[in-house]
Design a protein around this motif. Sequence first.
Motif, PDB file in Angstrom:
ATOM      1  N   THR A   1       0.854  -1.186   0.000  1.00 38.07           N
ATOM      2  CA  THR A   1       0.000   0.000   0.000  1.00 38.07           C
ATOM      3  C   THR A   1       0.889   1.235   0.000  1.00 38.07           C
ATOM      4  O   THR A   1       2.027   1.194   0.468  1.00 38.07           O
ATOM      5  CB  THR A   1      -0.933   0.056   1.215  1.00 38.07           C
ATOM      6  N   ILE A   2       0.345   2.308  -0.532  1.00 36.50           N
ATOM      7  CA  ILE A   2       1.081   3.562  -0.583  1.00 36.50           C
ATOM      8  C   ILE A   2       0.198   4.660  -0.017  1.00 36.50           C
ATOM      9  O   ILE A   2      -0.987   4.740  -0.355  1.00 36.50           O
ATOM     10  CB  ILE A   2       1.551   3.868  -2.021  1.00 36.50           C
ATOM     11  N   HIS A   3       0.758   5.475   0.842  1.00 39.03           N
ATOM     12  CA  HIS A   3       0.018   6.533   1.516  1.00 39.03           C
ATOM     13  C   HIS A   3       0.618   7.890   1.150  1.00 39.03           C
ATOM     14  O   HIS A   3       1.843   8.022   1.009  1.00 39.03           O
ATOM     15  CB  HIS A   3       0.098   6.355   3.043  1.00 39.03           C
ATOM     16  N   GLN A   4      -0.253   8.870   1.030  1.00 39.16           N
ATOM     17  CA  GLN A   4       0.177  10.244   0.829  1.00 39.16           C
ATOM     18  C   GLN A   4      -0.612  11.142   1.766  1.00 39.16           C
ATOM     19  O   GLN A   4      -1.816  10.933   1.951  1.00 39.16           O
ATOM     20  CB  GLN A   4      -0.112  10.713  -0.602  1.00 39.16           C
ATOM     21  N   TRP A   5       0.064  12.122   2.290  1.00 44.07           N
ATOM     22  CA  TRP A   5      -0.655  13.134   3.056  1.00 44.07           C
ATOM     23  C   TRP A   5       0.077  14.464   3.013  1.00 44.07           C
ATOM     24  O   TRP A   5       1.269  14.505   2.757  1.00 44.07           O
ATOM     25  CB  TRP A   5      -0.896  12.691   4.508  1.00 44.07           C
ATOM     26  N   PRO A   6      -0.695  15.557   3.139  1.00 41.80           N
ATOM     27  CA  PRO A   6      -2.151  15.563   3.311  1.00 41.80           C
ATOM     28  C   PRO A   6      -2.880  15.292   2.004  1.00 41.80           C
ATOM     29  O   PRO A   6      -2.264  15.265   0.953  1.00 41.80           O
ATOM     30  CB  PRO A   6      -2.412  16.988   3.798  1.00 41.80           C
ATOM     31  N   ALA A   7      -4.184  15.104   2.062  1.00 42.45           N
ATOM     32  CA  ALA A   7      -4.972  14.875   0.858  1.00 42.45           C
ATOM     33  C   ALA A   7      -5.197  16.181   0.105  1.00 42.45           C
ATOM     34  O   ALA A   7      -5.212  16.201  -1.125  1.00 42.45           O
ATOM     35  CB  ALA A   7      -6.311  14.233   1.218  1.00 42.45           C
ATOM     36  N   THR A   8      -5.418  17.250   0.839  1.00 43.18           N
ATOM     37  CA  THR A   8      -5.570  18.573   0.237  1.00 43.18           C
ATOM     38  C   THR A   8      -4.798  19.591   1.059  1.00 43.18           C
ATOM     39  O   THR A   8      -4.624  19.425   2.269  1.00 43.18           O
ATOM     40  CB  THR A   8      -7.043  19.010   0.150  1.00 43.18           C
ATOM     41  N   LEU A   9      -4.377  20.643   0.369  1.00 45.52           N
ATOM     42  CA  LEU A   9      -3.566  21.662   1.033  1.00 45.52           C
ATOM     43  C   LEU A   9      -3.750  22.984   0.315  1.00 45.52           C
ATOM     44  O   LEU A   9      -3.679  23.031  -0.916  1.00 45.52           O
ATOM     45  CB  LEU A   9      -2.097  21.242   0.999  1.00 45.52           C
ATOM     46  N   VAL A  10      -3.988  24.017   1.078  1.00 41.06           N
ATOM     47  CA  VAL A  10      -4.059  25.374   0.537  1.00 41.06           C
ATOM     48  C   VAL A  10      -2.987  26.191   1.232  1.00 41.06           C
ATOM     49  O   VAL A  10      -2.982  26.292   2.461  1.00 41.06           O
ATOM     50  CB  VAL A  10      -5.450  26.015   0.762  1.00 41.06           C
ATOM     51  N   GLN A  11      -2.069  26.743   0.442  1.00 41.01           N
ATOM     52  CA  GLN A  11      -0.916  27.450   0.993  1.00 41.01           C
ATOM     53  C   GLN A  11      -0.747  28.793   0.288  1.00 41.01           C
ATOM     54  O   GLN A  11      -0.967  28.903  -0.916  1.00 41.01           O
ATOM     55  CB  GLN A  11       0.354  26.634   0.795  1.00 41.01           C
ATOM     56  N   PRO A  12      -0.321  29.822   1.007  1.00 42.74           N
ATOM     57  CA  PRO A  12      -0.054  31.113   0.356  1.00 42.74           C
ATOM     58  C   PRO A  12       1.266  31.092  -0.395  1.00 42.74           C
ATOM     59  O   PRO A  12       2.181  30.315  -0.074  1.00 42.74           O
ATOM     60  CB  PRO A  12      -0.001  32.093   1.532  1.00 42.74           C
ATOM     61  N   VAL A  13       1.356  31.958  -1.407  1.00 43.68           N
ATOM     62  CA  VAL A  13       2.608  32.133  -2.135  1.00 43.68           C
ATOM     63  C   VAL A  13       3.729  32.487  -1.155  1.00 43.68           C
ATOM     64  O   VAL A  13       3.543  33.283  -0.241  1.00 43.68           O
ATOM     65  CB  VAL A  13       2.456  33.243  -3.199  1.00 43.68           C
ATOM     66  N   GLY A  14       4.879  31.852  -1.362  1.00 40.93           N
ATOM     67  CA  GLY A  14       6.030  32.141  -0.522  1.00 40.93           C
ATOM     68  C   GLY A  14       6.152  31.268   0.711  1.00 40.93           C
ATOM     69  O   GLY A  14       7.180  31.323   1.405  1.00 40.93           O
ATOM     70  N   SER A  15       5.152  30.468   0.982  1.00 39.04           N
ATOM     71  CA  SER A  15       5.210  29.605   2.168  1.00 39.04           C
ATOM     72  C   SER A  15       5.951  28.307   1.825  1.00 39.04           C
ATOM     73  O   SER A  15       6.083  27.940   0.659  1.00 39.04           O
ATOM     74  CB  SER A  15       3.805  29.296   2.663  1.00 39.04           C
TER      75      SER A  15
END
Lengths: 116, 113
Positions: A3-17
Amino acid sequence: SQTIHQWPATLVQPVGSPLSLECTVEGTSNPNLYWYRQAAGRGLQLLFYSVGIGQISSEVPQNLSASRPQDRQFILSSKKLLLSDSGFYLCAWSPLAGLAASYEQYFGPGTRLTVT
Amino acid sequence: AQSVTQLGSHVSVSEGALVLLRCNYSSSVPPYLFWYVQYPNQGLQLLLKYTTGATLVKGINGFEAEFKKSETSFHLTKPSAHMSDAAEYFCAVSPRGYQKVTFGIGTKLQVIP
Protein backbone atom coordinates in the motif's frame (compact mmCIF):
# COMPACT_ATOMS: atom_id res chain seq x y z
CA SER A 1 0.04 -6.66 -0.03
CA GLN A 2 1.61 -3.33 -0.78
CA THR A 3 0.00 0.00 0.00
CA ILE A 4 1.08 3.56 -0.58
CA HIS A 5 0.02 6.53 1.52
CA GLN A 6 0.18 10.24 0.83
CA TRP A 7 -0.65 13.13 3.06
CA PRO A 8 -2.15 15.56 3.31
CA ALA A 9 -4.97 14.87 0.86
CA THR A 10 -5.57 18.57 0.24
CA LEU A 11 -3.57 21.66 1.03
CA VAL A 12 -4.06 25.37 0.54
CA GLN A 13 -0.92 27.45 0.99
CA PRO A 14 -0.05 31.11 0.36
CA VAL A 15 2.61 32.13 -2.13
CA GLY A 16 6.03 32.14 -0.52
CA SER A 17 5.21 29.60 2.17
CA PRO A 18 7.11 26.31 2.58
CA LEU A 19 5.81 22.91 1.51
CA SER A 20 6.26 19.37 2.71
CA LEU A 21 4.37 16.44 1.20
CA GLU A 22 4.98 12.94 2.46
CA CYS A 23 4.67 9.54 0.85
CA THR A 24 5.21 6.16 2.47
CA VAL A 25 5.03 2.64 1.06
CA GLU A 26 4.20 -0.50 3.02
CA GLY A 27 4.69 -4.15 2.20
CA THR A 28 7.75 -3.95 -0.03
CA SER A 29 11.47 -3.28 0.25
CA ASN A 30 13.84 -1.20 -1.84
CA PRO A 31 11.16 0.24 -4.13
CA ASN A 32 11.82 2.83 -6.78
CA LEU A 33 9.91 5.95 -5.79
CA TYR A 34 8.55 8.76 -7.95
CA TRP A 35 6.94 12.18 -7.57
CA TYR A 36 4.67 13.46 -10.35
CA ARG A 37 2.67 16.62 -10.82
CA GLN A 38 -0.55 16.55 -12.77
CA ALA A 39 -2.03 19.71 -14.22
CA ALA A 40 -5.34 19.78 -16.07
CA GLY A 41 -4.95 18.72 -19.68
CA ARG A 42 -1.20 18.22 -19.39
CA GLY A 43 -0.81 14.63 -18.29
CA LEU A 44 1.74 13.60 -15.71
CA GLN A 45 5.02 15.41 -15.30
CA LEU A 46 7.78 13.43 -13.60
CA LEU A 47 9.44 15.62 -10.99
CA PHE A 48 11.80 13.30 -9.11
CA TYR A 49 12.63 9.64 -8.84
CA SER A 50 14.73 7.64 -6.42
CA VAL A 51 16.31 4.20 -6.61
CA GLY A 52 17.51 4.15 -3.00
CA ILE A 53 17.98 6.05 0.25
CA GLY A 54 19.53 9.43 -0.41
CA GLN A 55 19.55 8.87 -4.18
CA ILE A 56 17.40 11.47 -5.93
CA SER A 57 17.23 12.32 -9.62
CA SER A 58 15.58 15.55 -10.66
CA GLU A 59 13.76 15.72 -13.96
CA VAL A 60 12.65 19.33 -14.05
CA PRO A 61 14.60 22.32 -12.67
CA GLN A 62 12.29 24.25 -10.35
CA ASN A 63 11.89 25.38 -6.78
CA LEU A 64 10.93 21.91 -5.55
CA SER A 65 13.22 19.33 -3.96
CA ALA A 66 12.84 15.74 -2.82
CA SER A 67 14.41 13.59 -0.17
CA ARG A 68 14.37 9.92 0.76
CA PRO A 69 15.40 9.65 4.40
CA GLN A 70 14.21 6.06 4.75
CA ASP A 71 13.79 3.17 2.33
CA ARG A 72 10.01 3.55 2.06
CA GLN A 73 9.61 7.28 2.67
CA PHE A 74 9.70 9.97 0.00
CA ILE A 75 9.25 13.67 0.75
CA LEU A 76 8.57 16.56 -1.62
CA SER A 77 9.52 20.00 -0.36
CA SER A 78 9.73 23.63 -1.27
CA LYS A 79 11.16 26.60 0.61
CA LYS A 80 8.91 29.14 -1.13
CA LEU A 81 5.84 28.16 -3.11
CA LEU A 82 4.89 29.82 -6.40
CA LEU A 83 1.42 30.11 -7.90
CA SER A 84 2.58 27.77 -10.65
CA ASP A 85 3.19 25.03 -8.07
CA SER A 86 -0.56 24.43 -7.78
CA GLY A 87 -1.61 21.01 -9.00
CA PHE A 88 -2.27 17.41 -8.09
CA TYR A 89 0.84 15.69 -6.74
CA LEU A 90 1.14 11.96 -7.06
CA CYS A 91 3.62 9.61 -5.47
CA ALA A 92 4.27 6.23 -7.03
CA TRP A 93 6.43 3.19 -6.46
CA SER A 94 7.68 0.39 -8.68
CA PRO A 95 9.24 -2.93 -7.74
CA LEU A 96 12.97 -3.31 -7.34
CA ALA A 97 14.71 -3.70 -10.66
CA GLY A 98 15.49 -7.22 -11.77
CA LEU A 99 15.87 -9.31 -14.88
CA ALA A 100 12.13 -9.41 -15.42
CA ALA A 101 11.37 -5.92 -14.17
CA SER A 102 8.84 -4.05 -16.22
CA TYR A 103 8.66 -0.98 -13.98
CA GLU A 104 4.90 -0.75 -13.73
CA GLN A 105 4.09 1.91 -11.19
CA TYR A 106 1.58 1.94 -8.38
CA PHE A 107 0.19 5.28 -7.36
CA GLY A 108 -0.88 6.86 -4.12
CA PRO A 109 -4.17 8.76 -3.72
CA GLY A 110 -2.55 12.13 -4.42
CA THR A 111 -2.38 15.57 -2.78
CA ARG A 112 -4.33 18.50 -4.20
CA LEU A 113 -2.22 21.63 -3.66
CA THR A 114 -3.64 25.08 -4.21
CA VAL A 115 -1.27 28.01 -3.91
CA THR A 116 -3.09 31.30 -3.31
CA ALA B 1 13.80 8.83 -26.34
CA GLN B 2 10.27 7.56 -26.04
CA SER B 3 6.94 9.29 -26.46
CA VAL B 4 3.26 8.48 -26.36
CA THR B 5 0.42 9.98 -28.37
CA GLN B 6 -3.18 9.51 -27.31
CA LEU B 7 -5.60 10.42 -30.07
CA GLY B 8 -8.60 12.25 -28.69
CA SER B 9 -8.49 14.02 -25.36
CA HIS B 10 -12.23 13.33 -24.93
CA VAL B 11 -14.19 10.31 -26.10
CA SER B 12 -17.93 9.78 -25.65
CA VAL B 13 -19.69 6.46 -26.03
CA SER B 14 -23.15 5.20 -25.24
CA GLU B 15 -23.65 2.70 -22.47
CA GLY B 16 -23.27 -0.77 -23.99
CA ALA B 17 -21.24 0.45 -26.97
CA LEU B 18 -17.68 -0.46 -27.87
CA VAL B 19 -14.94 1.52 -26.16
CA LEU B 20 -11.84 2.25 -28.25
CA LEU B 21 -9.09 4.48 -26.88
CA ARG B 22 -6.14 5.00 -29.17
CA CYS B 23 -2.47 5.06 -28.25
CA ASN B 24 0.60 5.24 -30.46
CA TYR B 25 4.14 5.19 -29.15
CA SER B 26 7.65 5.79 -30.29
CA SER B 27 10.62 4.14 -28.66
CA SER B 28 14.19 3.55 -29.72
CA VAL B 29 14.19 0.08 -28.11
CA PRO B 30 11.42 -2.51 -27.62
CA PRO B 31 9.09 -1.04 -25.06
CA TYR B 32 6.91 -2.06 -22.22
CA LEU B 33 3.42 -0.60 -22.57
CA PHE B 34 0.80 0.22 -19.97
CA TRP B 35 -2.71 1.54 -19.60
CA TYR B 36 -3.79 3.27 -16.42
CA VAL B 37 -7.19 4.58 -15.30
CA GLN B 38 -7.81 7.57 -13.05
CA TYR B 39 -11.10 8.39 -11.37
CA PRO B 40 -11.69 11.98 -10.21
CA ASN B 41 -9.39 13.11 -7.42
CA GLN B 42 -7.73 9.73 -7.15
CA GLY B 43 -4.40 8.23 -8.09
CA LEU B 44 -3.80 6.16 -11.20
CA GLN B 45 -4.60 2.45 -11.23
CA LEU B 46 -2.86 -0.03 -13.52
CA LEU B 47 -5.35 -1.55 -15.99
CA LEU B 48 -3.00 -3.77 -17.95
CA LYS B 49 0.52 -4.06 -19.26
CA TYR B 50 2.39 -5.57 -22.17
CA THR B 51 5.90 -6.82 -21.57
CA THR B 52 6.49 -9.79 -23.85
CA GLY B 53 4.73 -12.78 -25.36
CA ALA B 54 1.08 -12.66 -26.38
CA THR B 55 0.27 -9.35 -28.04
CA LEU B 56 -3.33 -9.31 -26.83
CA VAL B 57 -3.33 -8.39 -23.18
CA LYS B 58 -6.35 -8.68 -20.90
CA GLY B 59 -6.72 -6.40 -17.92
CA ILE B 60 -9.12 -5.58 -15.15
CA ASN B 61 -12.73 -4.45 -15.59
CA GLY B 62 -13.09 -6.21 -18.96
CA PHE B 63 -10.53 -4.09 -20.79
CA GLU B 64 -7.96 -5.43 -23.21
CA ALA B 65 -5.26 -3.99 -25.45
CA GLU B 66 -3.35 -5.28 -28.44
CA PHE B 67 0.31 -4.53 -29.10
CA LYS B 68 0.89 -3.99 -32.83
CA LYS B 69 4.56 -3.48 -33.51
CA SER B 70 4.06 -2.68 -37.21
CA GLU B 71 1.65 0.11 -36.33
CA THR B 72 3.46 1.16 -33.12
CA SER B 73 0.07 1.07 -31.44
CA PHE B 74 -1.42 -0.18 -28.19
CA HIS B 75 -5.13 0.64 -28.37
CA LEU B 76 -7.42 -0.07 -25.42
CA THR B 77 -10.80 -1.67 -26.00
CA LYS B 78 -13.84 -2.91 -24.10
CA PRO B 79 -16.76 -4.57 -25.90
CA SER B 80 -19.51 -2.93 -23.86
CA ALA B 81 -19.18 0.33 -21.95
CA HIS B 82 -20.55 0.65 -18.45
CA MET B 83 -21.34 3.86 -16.62
CA SER B 84 -18.61 3.04 -14.12
CA ASP B 85 -16.02 3.19 -16.94
CA ALA B 86 -16.27 6.97 -17.05
CA ALA B 87 -12.78 8.12 -16.07
CA GLU B 88 -9.51 9.36 -17.55
CA TYR B 89 -7.26 6.81 -19.21
CA PHE B 90 -3.51 7.11 -19.67
CA CYS B 91 -1.28 5.18 -22.01
CA ALA B 92 2.36 4.88 -20.96
CA VAL B 93 5.61 3.50 -22.37
CA SER B 94 8.88 2.42 -20.81
CA PRO B 95 11.85 1.16 -22.82
CA ARG B 96 13.13 -2.18 -21.55
CA GLY B 97 15.73 -1.78 -18.87
CA TYR B 98 14.75 1.81 -18.25
CA GLN B 99 13.27 2.79 -14.94
CA LYS B 100 11.16 5.74 -16.02
CA VAL B 101 7.78 5.69 -17.65
CA THR B 102 6.49 8.28 -20.12
CA PHE B 103 2.77 8.98 -19.91
CA GLY B 104 0.42 10.22 -22.56
CA ILE B 105 -1.69 13.29 -21.98
CA GLY B 106 -4.77 11.21 -21.17
CA THR B 107 -8.19 10.56 -22.68
CA LYS B 108 -11.35 11.36 -20.75
CA LEU B 109 -14.03 8.79 -21.39
CA GLN B 110 -17.65 9.85 -21.03
CA VAL B 111 -20.34 7.17 -20.99
CA ILE B 112 -23.78 8.36 -22.02
CA PRO B 113 -26.77 6.50 -20.59
